[in-house]
Design a protein around this motif. Structure first.
Motif, PDB file in Angstrom:
ATOM      1  N   LEU A 108       0.923  -1.159  -0.193  1.00 46.21           N
ATOM      2  CA  LEU A 108      -0.020   0.049   0.127  1.00 46.21           C
ATOM      3  C   LEU A 108       0.904   1.326   0.098  1.00 46.21           C
ATOM      4  CD1 LEU A 108      -2.619  -0.973   2.517  1.00 46.21           C
ATOM      5  CD2 LEU A 108      -2.979  -0.677   0.062  1.00 46.21           C
ATOM      6  N   TYR A 109       2.169   1.141   0.200  1.00 48.82           N
ATOM      7  CA  TYR A 109       2.992   2.304   0.382  1.00 48.82           C
ATOM      8  C   TYR A 109       3.138   3.064  -0.885  1.00 48.82           C
ATOM      9  CZ  TYR A 109       4.681   1.591   5.130  1.00 48.82           C
ATOM     10  OH  TYR A 109       4.737   1.455   6.354  1.00 48.82           O
ATOM     11  N   ASP A 110       2.640   2.173  -2.091  1.00 53.25           N
ATOM     12  CA  ASP A 110       2.950   2.953  -3.469  1.00 53.25           C
ATOM     13  C   ASP A 110       1.907   2.394  -4.329  1.00 53.25           C
ATOM     14  OD1 ASP A 110       4.016   3.523  -5.856  1.00 53.25           O
ATOM     15  OD2 ASP A 110       6.038   2.946  -5.566  1.00 53.25           O
ATOM     16  N   SER A 111       1.134   3.362  -4.957  1.00 57.49           N
ATOM     17  CA  SER A 111       0.128   2.806  -5.775  1.00 57.49           C
ATOM     18  C   SER A 111       0.431   1.973  -6.876  1.00 57.49           C
ATOM     19  CB  SER A 111      -0.649   3.859  -6.258  1.00 57.49           C
ATOM     20  OG  SER A 111       0.120   4.946  -7.054  1.00 57.49           O
ATOM     21  N   THR A 112       1.603   2.116  -7.347  1.00 60.66           N
ATOM     22  CA  THR A 112       2.184   1.402  -8.573  1.00 60.66           C
ATOM     23  C   THR A 112       2.251   0.063  -8.292  1.00 60.66           C
ATOM     24  OG1 THR A 112       4.481   1.742  -8.144  1.00 60.66           O
ATOM     25  CG2 THR A 112       3.433   3.405  -9.590  1.00 60.66           C
ATOM     26  N   VAL A 113       2.145  -0.283  -6.942  1.00 60.14           N
ATOM     27  CA  VAL A 113       2.181  -1.789  -6.373  1.00 60.14           C
ATOM     28  C   VAL A 113       0.867  -2.584  -6.336  1.00 60.14           C
ATOM     29  CG1 VAL A 113       3.193  -3.468  -4.827  1.00 60.14           C
ATOM     30  CG2 VAL A 113       4.588  -1.313  -5.549  1.00 60.14           C
ATOM     31  N   TRP A 114      -0.068  -1.680  -6.546  1.00 56.88           N
ATOM     32  CA  TRP A 114      -1.423  -1.975  -6.042  1.00 56.88           C
ATOM     33  C   TRP A 114      -2.015  -3.205  -6.981  1.00 56.88           C
ATOM     34  CZ3 TRP A 114      -4.414   3.155  -5.279  1.00 56.88           C
ATOM     35  CH2 TRP A 114      -3.935   3.686  -3.973  1.00 56.88           C
ATOM     36  N   PRO A 115      -1.723  -3.240  -8.267  1.00 54.27           N
ATOM     37  CA  PRO A 115      -2.065  -4.512  -9.034  1.00 54.27           C
ATOM     38  C   PRO A 115      -1.188  -5.701  -8.795  1.00 54.27           C
ATOM     39  CG  PRO A 115      -1.716  -2.666 -10.365  1.00 54.27           C
ATOM     40  CD  PRO A 115      -1.080  -2.133  -9.142  1.00 54.27           C
ATOM     41  N   VAL A 116      -0.045  -5.629  -8.349  1.00 51.37           N
ATOM     42  CA  VAL A 116       0.605  -6.835  -7.644  1.00 51.37           C
ATOM     43  C   VAL A 116       0.107  -7.290  -6.472  1.00 51.37           C
ATOM     44  CG1 VAL A 116       2.826  -7.714  -6.957  1.00 51.37           C
ATOM     45  CG2 VAL A 116       2.712  -5.531  -8.712  1.00 51.37           C
ATOM     46  N   ILE A 117      -0.432  -6.352  -5.585  1.00 48.02           N
ATOM     47  CA  ILE A 117      -1.157  -6.859  -4.294  1.00 48.02           C
ATOM     48  C   ILE A 117      -2.263  -7.533  -4.774  1.00 48.02           C
ATOM     49  CG2 ILE A 117      -2.505  -6.202  -2.464  1.00 48.02           C
ATOM     50  CD1 ILE A 117      -0.767  -3.583  -2.233  1.00 48.02           C
ATOM     51  N   THR A 118      -3.217  -6.810  -5.774  1.00 47.30           N
ATOM     52  CA  THR A 118      -4.536  -7.666  -6.019  1.00 47.30           C
ATOM     53  C   THR A 118      -4.321  -9.266  -6.695  1.00 47.30           C
ATOM     54  OG1 THR A 118      -4.664  -6.383  -8.148  1.00 47.30           O
ATOM     55  CG2 THR A 118      -5.854  -5.600  -6.139  1.00 47.30           C
ATOM     56  N   ALA A 119      -3.111  -9.012  -7.674  1.00 45.05           N
ATOM     57  CA  ALA A 119      -2.802 -10.405  -8.163  1.00 45.05           C
ATOM     58  C   ALA A 119      -2.420 -11.354  -7.092  1.00 45.05           C
ATOM     59  CB  ALA A 119      -1.754 -10.333  -9.177  1.00 45.05           C
ATOM     60  N   GLY A 120      -1.493 -10.859  -5.972  1.00 42.37           N
ATOM     61  CA  GLY A 120      -1.524 -11.861  -5.142  1.00 42.37           C
ATOM     62  C   GLY A 120      -2.680 -12.574  -4.163  1.00 42.37           C
ATOM     63  N   ILE A 121      -3.550 -11.465  -4.072  1.00 45.12           N
ATOM     64  CA  ILE A 121      -4.751 -11.715  -3.352  1.00 45.12           C
ATOM     65  C   ILE A 121      -5.459 -12.913  -4.181  1.00 45.12           C
ATOM     66  CG2 ILE A 121      -7.039 -11.010  -2.725  1.00 45.12           C
ATOM     67  CD1 ILE A 121      -5.704  -8.413  -1.943  1.00 45.12           C
ATOM     68  N   ALA A 122      -5.556 -12.732  -5.546  1.00 53.28           N
ATOM     69  CA  ALA A 122      -6.258 -13.754  -6.268  1.00 53.28           C
ATOM     70  C   ALA A 122      -5.347 -15.005  -6.054  1.00 53.28           C
ATOM     71  CB  ALA A 122      -6.072 -13.330  -7.641  1.00 53.28           C
ATOM     72  N   GLU A 123      -4.285 -14.947  -6.252  1.00 51.87           N
ATOM     73  CA  GLU A 123      -3.538 -16.516  -5.892  1.00 51.87           C
ATOM     74  C   GLU A 123      -3.688 -16.950  -4.607  1.00 51.87           C
ATOM     75  OE1 GLU A 123       0.827 -15.845  -6.268  1.00 51.87           O
ATOM     76  OE2 GLU A 123       0.812 -15.102  -8.542  1.00 51.87           O
ATOM     77  N   VAL A 124      -3.968 -16.001  -3.496  1.00 47.05           N
ATOM     78  CA  VAL A 124      -4.389 -16.906  -2.291  1.00 47.05           C
ATOM     79  C   VAL A 124      -5.767 -17.388  -2.480  1.00 47.05           C
ATOM     80  CG1 VAL A 124      -4.902 -16.251   0.172  1.00 47.05           C
ATOM     81  CG2 VAL A 124      -3.004 -15.294  -0.912  1.00 47.05           C
ATOM     82  N   GLN A 125      -6.537 -17.023  -3.156  1.00 47.57           N
ATOM     83  CA  GLN A 125      -7.731 -17.507  -3.417  1.00 47.57           C
ATOM     84  C   GLN A 125      -7.713 -18.958  -4.020  1.00 47.57           C
ATOM     85  OE1 GLN A 125      -9.781 -14.446  -6.027  1.00 47.57           O
ATOM     86  NE2 GLN A 125     -11.689 -14.921  -4.535  1.00 47.57           N
ATOM     87  N   ALA A 126      -6.641 -18.976  -4.833  1.00 46.54           N
ATOM     88  CA  ALA A 126      -6.336 -20.181  -5.571  1.00 46.54           C
ATOM     89  C   ALA A 126      -5.146 -21.166  -4.667  1.00 46.54           C
ATOM     90  CB  ALA A 126      -5.622 -19.967  -6.874  1.00 46.54           C
ATOM     91  N   GLY A 127      -5.034 -20.795  -3.526  1.00 49.59           N
ATOM     92  CA  GLY A 127      -4.205 -21.714  -2.743  1.00 49.59           C
ATOM     93  C   GLY A 127      -2.930 -21.448  -3.021  1.00 49.59           C
ATOM     94  N   GLN A 128      -2.448 -20.303  -3.601  1.00 44.66           N
ATOM     95  CA  GLN A 128      -1.007 -20.034  -3.774  1.00 44.66           C
ATOM     96  C   GLN A 128      -0.410 -18.983  -3.118  1.00 44.66           C
ATOM     97  OE1 GLN A 128      -0.934 -19.797  -8.123  1.00 44.66           O
ATOM     98  NE2 GLN A 128      -1.613 -21.853  -8.595  1.00 44.66           N
ATOM     99  N   ALA A 129       0.883 -18.751  -2.857  1.00 47.18           N
ATOM    100  CA  ALA A 129       1.394 -17.900  -2.216  1.00 47.18           C
ATOM    101  C   ALA A 129       2.644 -17.185  -2.687  1.00 47.18           C
ATOM    102  CB  ALA A 129       1.951 -18.356  -0.821  1.00 47.18           C
ATOM    103  N   ASP A 130       2.928 -17.421  -3.941  1.00 44.52           N
ATOM    104  CA  ASP A 130       4.369 -16.696  -4.424  1.00 44.52           C
ATOM    105  C   ASP A 130       4.219 -15.451  -4.583  1.00 44.52           C
ATOM    106  OD1 ASP A 130       4.717 -19.392  -4.717  1.00 44.52           O
ATOM    107  OD2 ASP A 130       4.654 -19.568  -7.159  1.00 44.52           O
ATOM    108  N   THR A 131       3.159 -14.909  -4.783  1.00 46.70           N
ATOM    109  CA  THR A 131       3.360 -13.259  -5.054  1.00 46.70           C
ATOM    110  C   THR A 131       3.414 -12.637  -3.847  1.00 46.70           C
ATOM    111  OG1 THR A 131       2.305 -13.341  -7.374  1.00 46.70           O
ATOM    112  CG2 THR A 131       2.174 -11.151  -6.042  1.00 46.70           C
ATOM    113  N   MET A 132       2.396 -13.188  -2.900  1.00 47.30           N
ATOM    114  CA  MET A 132       2.512 -12.270  -1.509  1.00 47.30           C
ATOM    115  C   MET A 132       3.926 -12.506  -0.805  1.00 47.30           C
ATOM    116  SD  MET A 132      -0.461 -11.027  -0.828  1.00 47.30           S
ATOM    117  CE  MET A 132      -2.096 -10.881  -0.603  1.00 47.30           C
ATOM    118  N   LEU A 133       4.493 -13.592  -0.976  1.00 50.35           N
ATOM    119  CA  LEU A 133       5.854 -14.060  -0.256  1.00 50.35           C
ATOM    120  C   LEU A 133       6.938 -13.032  -0.886  1.00 50.35           C
ATOM    121  CD1 LEU A 133       5.689 -17.970   0.220  1.00 50.35           C
ATOM    122  CD2 LEU A 133       5.578 -16.201   2.054  1.00 50.35           C
TER     123      LEU A 133
END
Length: 517
Positions: A336-361
């Motif tokens: 959240l510190y940088d708005s340019t990273v927001w699409p990466v966060i939401t991609a990571g949240i979508a991965e968590v939905q699918a049982g994956q953690a790569d982007t969040m980590l």
């Protein structure tokens, strides 16, 4: 400026002036001699050398070796300034020499607290390569006492504990609780691994500000030129309070409000994080397959539905890494510190939905500085220790109330377990805080300073920068945008020009000047 983190949630990598500055039209002042028992520290010779062996991670080692012009050194300071003849500490610094007609040194702090300044200076050789600042100043990044390559360094956890996420030093957000016995053990473990209780007692900002004055002197500068971001604005403001006659210029970017006490500032900080989360959800809602949904008003509930199951059923990767609720919430907060990273966060949240953690980590690794071999820098531990020596401490009842309020105003942080059990991890710290909030008030003899504050800063709210500029009686540059800090990255011509004019020529911008990201 997060207070404590259960995972390495760091400040975003971006580290980035109406009247003639008062310092620009005054005659140089004769600097007072340091007290006699500190003379040996102020008069020491600094032996700069190649930077091999100074990096605490392989990434730092590679960065420090990337340019043969980089020079490193350690400067000796008293561990306890009230006992200069006793135990000492050593402050590590990296210098990028000026390429032209040198004004002096520009000392730099990237925030945290706990952020290493050496890597900031090394990065500055690239991010500021086309700037007149690298021509006229030696860029000098230093790891404050307790941090990075400085010794002794704060060390509370093993790499194995970091990897397992068993490193909770927070209870005001997320799922963790900390018992009285656990809080005592945490402090004792930090003392044992860091070199003693006296080390923990002397990592506060006031001691770091005194170190900064020693660095100024041994680098040969009559006056300090300084660039600090986030927590670095606190260090700069405290230095200005303690040594106003020694200030030449200060850029204070992403400012902490010096008048605000801990409880209220935490509420404002988490209010800012929730506002940025809501803005991110709004941007996500118009994209295909947004994991937070098409209605921003339902984004928090959707997020909680995705990440709360991680409390009992964390994602474990093939190589044994764990993404639990606290890690997921920490990764989102970091992004959240940088708005340019927001699409990466939401991609990571979508991965968590699918049982994956790569982007969040990966977000946690980038923001927290985890090395490829699984080793961790001491950023979160130093952050914890320095804040223990700076911040007001809460009783268990006050900490429960703080957590309740944070869950109320920043529900994306809420694990759904309630606030009970919250406890201040600094409760059993071996010394009382030394910062004395509020700080840096009623300073006499301070030249003009430049505070930069961003309207959509999620971590250090815009109003805090206004307060710091007013408290110091200095200039304020308002920047419209969504991020935390901007003065170091070299990507905004408006900000770059104003900062260069101020640092090089001591010229401030007209009042009400604004830039846009």
């Amino acid at each position: 400026m997060p207070r404590y983190t259960s995972r390495p949630v760091a400040i975003a990598a971006s580290v980035s002036i109406s009247l003639l500055v008062l310092g620009g039209c005054s005659q140089p002042q004769t600097q007072p001699e340091p007290q006699p028992d500190l003379q040996s520290f102020y008069k020491q010779e600094v032996a700069f050398e190649p930077c091999e062996g100074y990096g605490t991670t392989s990434a730092d080692e590679d960065a420090f070796a990337s340019d043969p012009a980089f020079r490193c050194a350690r400067v000796e300071v008293p561990l306890n300034y009230d006992d200069p003849s006793g135990r000492t500490a050593h402050i590590a610094l990296l210098k990028v020499p000026a390429t032209g007609d040198r004004i002096g040194s520009l000392l730099m702090n990237p925030g945290g607290p706990g952020g290493p300044g050496m890597s900031m200076a090394a990065a500055g050789a690239t991010t500021l390569a086309d700037s007149s600042l690298t021509e006229r100043f030696d860029l000098v990044g230093f790891d404050p006492r307790g941090v990075g390559a400085s010794t002794p360094a704060i060390d509370c956890f093993t790499d194995q504990q970091n990897e397992a996420g068993d490193t909770y030093t927070t209870v005001v957000a997320g799922s963790r609780t900390l018992s009285e016995d656990g809080s005592r053990r945490l402090v004792e473990q930090c003392a044992d691994r860091s070199g003693g209780r006296d080390v923990l007692a002397h990592v506060g900002t006031r001691d770091a500000a005194r170190d900064l004055d020693v660095l100024r002197a041994v680098l040969g500068d009559d006056k300090l030129s300084y660039l600090g971001q986030s927590y670095g604005t606190r260090l700069g403001a405290v230095y200005a309070e303690m040594f106003p006659e020694n200030v030449r210029a200060m850029v204070l970017d992403g400012a902490i409000d010096p008048r605000q006490r801990t409880f209220d500032r935490r509420i404002d900080q988490f209010t800012g994080f929730q506002r940025s989360f809501d803005e991110m959800a709004t941007a996500c809602a118009v994209t295909p397959d947004c994991p937070l949904g098409t209605d921003p008003g339902e984004a928090v509930e959707n997020f909680q539905d995705i990440v709360r199951p991680l409390i009992d059923d964390p994602i474990v990767t093939a190589d044994g890494r764990v993404l639990d609720f606290d890690a997921a919430y920490g990764a989102v907060t970091a992004g959240l510190y940088d708005s340019t990273v927001w699409p990466v966060i939401t991609a990571g949240i979508a991965e968590v939905q699918a049982g994956q953690a790569d982007t969040m980590l990966k977000i946690l690794d980038v923001f927290g500085g985890r090395d490829a071999d699984g080793t961790y820098p001491n950023f979160p531990e130093a952050l914890y220790a320095i804040n223990c020596m700076d911040e007001n401490r809460n009783t268990p009842e006050q900490e429960v109330e703080l957590k309740r309020r944070i869950q109320e105003i920043a529900p994306f942080t809420d694990a759904g377990l309630g606030p009970d059990g919250a406890r201040d991890p600094c409760e059993f710290w071996p010394a009382q805080p030394t910062l004395d909030l509020p700080y840096a008030t009623d300073i006499e003899g301070l030249p003009d300073t430049l505070t930069i504050s961003i309207t959509g800063d999620p971590s250090t709210p815009y109003e805090g920068g206004v307060s710091l500029a007013n408290t110091l009686g200095g200039s304020l540059l308002t920047v419209d945008g969504e991020r935390h800090t901007v003065a170091f990255g070299g990507t905004n011509p408006c900000v770059n020009g104003i900062v260069a004019d101020y640092l090089l020529d001591l010229t401030s911008p007209p009042a009400e000047t604004r830039c846009t990201l």
